[in-house]
Structures are given as structure tokens and as C-alpha cells.
Design a protein around this motif. Structure first.
Motif, short mmCIF file in Angstrom:
data_model
loop_
_atom_site.label_atom_id
_atom_site.label_comp_id
_atom_site.label_asym_id
_atom_site.label_seq_id
_atom_site.Cartn_x
_atom_site.Cartn_y
_atom_site.Cartn_z
N VAL A 26 3.45 -0.04 1.86
CA VAL A 26 3.22 -1.48 1.68
C VAL A 26 3.28 -2.18 3.04
CG1 VAL A 26 4.09 -3.60 0.62
CG2 VAL A 26 4.10 -1.45 -0.70
N ARG A 86 6.78 5.07 -0.27
CA ARG A 86 5.97 4.09 -1.00
C ARG A 86 6.17 2.69 -0.42
NH1 ARG A 86 6.85 5.52 -7.26
NH2 ARG A 86 5.07 4.15 -7.54
N LEU A 87 7.42 2.37 -0.09
CA LEU A 87 7.72 1.07 0.53
C LEU A 87 7.06 0.97 1.90
CD1 LEU A 87 9.36 -1.57 0.23
CD2 LEU A 87 11.25 -0.38 1.36
N GLY A 119 0.88 2.41 -6.85
CA GLY A 119 1.34 1.98 -5.53
C GLY A 119 1.61 0.48 -5.50
N PHE A 177 8.15 -0.08 -8.38
CA PHE A 177 6.78 0.19 -7.93
C PHE A 177 5.82 0.40 -9.10
CE2 PHE A 177 9.54 1.50 -4.47
CZ PHE A 177 8.88 0.99 -3.36
N HIS A 178 4.57 -0.03 -8.88
CA HIS A 178 3.49 0.29 -9.82
C HIS A 178 3.18 1.78 -9.68
CE1 HIS A 178 2.48 -3.82 -10.88
NE2 HIS A 178 2.44 -4.15 -9.60
N TYR A 238 10.61 6.84 -2.71
CA TYR A 238 10.51 5.39 -2.80
C TYR A 238 10.34 4.79 -1.41
CZ TYR A 238 12.59 6.31 -7.38
OH TYR A 238 12.85 6.79 -8.62
N ALA A 284 14.83 0.84 -7.20
CA ALA A 284 13.50 1.28 -6.76
C ALA A 284 12.76 2.10 -7.82
CB ALA A 284 13.62 2.08 -5.46
N LEU A 320 4.45 -2.87 -4.93
CA LEU A 320 5.63 -3.37 -5.64
C LEU A 320 5.23 -4.26 -6.81
CD1 LEU A 320 7.57 -4.07 -2.40
CD2 LEU A 320 8.48 -2.66 -4.26
N LYS A 321 5.95 -4.15 -7.91
CA LYS A 321 5.68 -4.98 -9.09
C LYS A 321 5.97 -6.45 -8.81
CE LYS A 321 6.72 -1.33 -12.41
NZ LYS A 321 7.68 -0.86 -13.43
N GLN A 324 6.45 -7.78 -2.58
CA GLN A 324 5.26 -7.17 -1.97
C GLN A 324 4.85 -7.96 -0.73
OE1 GLN A 324 3.38 -4.42 -3.05
NE2 GLN A 324 1.60 -4.72 -1.73
#
Length: 192
Positions: free
Chosen positions: A24, A20-21, A165, A161-162, A17, A157, A167-168, A173
């Protein structure tokens, strides 16, 4: 001037996670005109810091590579998972190796002093790793890093996330992207 930012996560697990963050925030920094280098701490193969090892073997190759990358960049984007309410072992170990002085290095703590950094965290827990960021901030501040006051902790978390990739939550985001852009902007201001 083009700000150069090094981005890394204290978690290198598959599907992390925090990675992935970090991606962004990297997008936000790049959109602000920064050149960003992503590094996976796992790829550095850093042994656990040991002063006896350092004395007999010197800095391991991975530590030399990390120091070279840090010296070549003016700022950092750091995503740090929370391990038992504190910093992850991988991140702490990388910081410890990078803090070791080497011959010809320009000044004490050359990898850290006056670098601009932003911190973020993601966790399945409700606080999003916030408790661990307190420790990361204290460590880096002591090493003379200029930390952006804002930080991001994304809770829950595993739902944030989508699959492709990002953030929802569009507000989250934007906040993370802005964090990446702020590092680029601060580097430019300090260089002016």
C-alpha cells in the motif's frame, strides 16, 4: 528528479500482513512519482550475522546485494512485524549485515546515512506492532537514517485487508499511501 526508494519487510512469510501493508505504501510512493524497488529479505539468504564468519568468508553474496541496493536508493519504506515487543530477527539481521563497512564505500554507514525512511507495522494484536517500531526507529536513528515522524501501526491485521489487497479502512489506506508519498517528497526536498 525521480526519488528512488527501496521497500522491504521484516517478515517474508507467505501472506505476510506487513508485506501487504508495504505494498500500500509502495503504491503511494509510486503515485508521488518515485521509482520503488521491492526486495524480499528471504531471497537474500542472509546467514545469521557472525563476526568470525565475516572475518574468514567476507560479506555473503546476499549482504553484498542488499548493500548495493541500499546504496542505489535515497530512501526506504520498511514494514516491521513485532516479535516479542521488538524488531523481527530477519530485519535486525539485514540491518546488521548492511552496516558492515566494505572497501571503497563512501563514508561510515554509507547504506544508512542521510537516507529517508518511513516505518509501518501490521499485527493481529490490538497495537498493530507499535512496540516493535520503537526499537526499529531507535536502531535506524542511531545509524543516521532520517526518519519520517509519522508511522503507521495496523492492529487486528487479520481483518484489516481486502482479499485482493489494500486496507478495508479507507482512512487507513490513505494514511499508508501518504506515508509512501512523504518519503518521495522528502527526498526531493533534500535534493533541491
Amino acid at each position: 528528479m525521480t526519488p528512488k526508494i527501496l521497500a522491504f519487510s521484516g517478515s517474508s512469510r507467505e501472506g505476510s500482513y506487513n508485506v501487504r501493508l508495504l505494498e500500500v505504501a509502495v503504491g503511494g510512493a509510486r503515485a508521488a512519482g518515485a521509482e520503488v524497488t521491492l526486495v524480499n529479505l528471504r531471497d537474500l539468504n542472509l546467514p545469521l550475522y557472525d563476526e568470525d564468519f565475516e572475518r574468514t568468508e567476507g560479506l555473503p553474496e546476499g549482504a553484498r546485494r542488499l548493500k548495493k541496493l541500499m546504496l542505489a536508493h535515497q530512501g526506504f519504506l520498511i514494514a516491521s512485524p513485532e516479535y516479542n515487543s521488538s524488531i523481527s530477527p530477519a530485519l535486525k539481521n539485514a540491518i546488521d549485515w548492511a552496516s558492515r563497512p566494505t572497501l571503497g564505500e563512501a563514508g561510515e554507514l554509507a547504506c544508512f546515512a542521510n537516507k529517508v525512511a518511513a516505518l509501518m507495522s501490521a499485527s493481529p494484536g490490538g497495537l498493530g506492532g507499535l512496540r516493535g517500531l520503537v526499537h526499529v526507529r531507535a536502531i535506524l536513528g542511531n545509524l543516521k537514517v532520517l526518519l519520517i515522524p509519522e508511522q503507521v501501526a495496523v492492529g487486528m491485521a487479520h481483518h484489516a485487508f481486502h482479499s485482493e489487497g489494500g486496507l478495508k479502512d479507507t482512512g487507513q489506506q490513505k494514511t499508508v499511501e501518504t506515508l509512501g508519498a512523504k518519503v518521495a517528497d522528502m527526498i526531493r526536498k533534500l535534493a533541491a
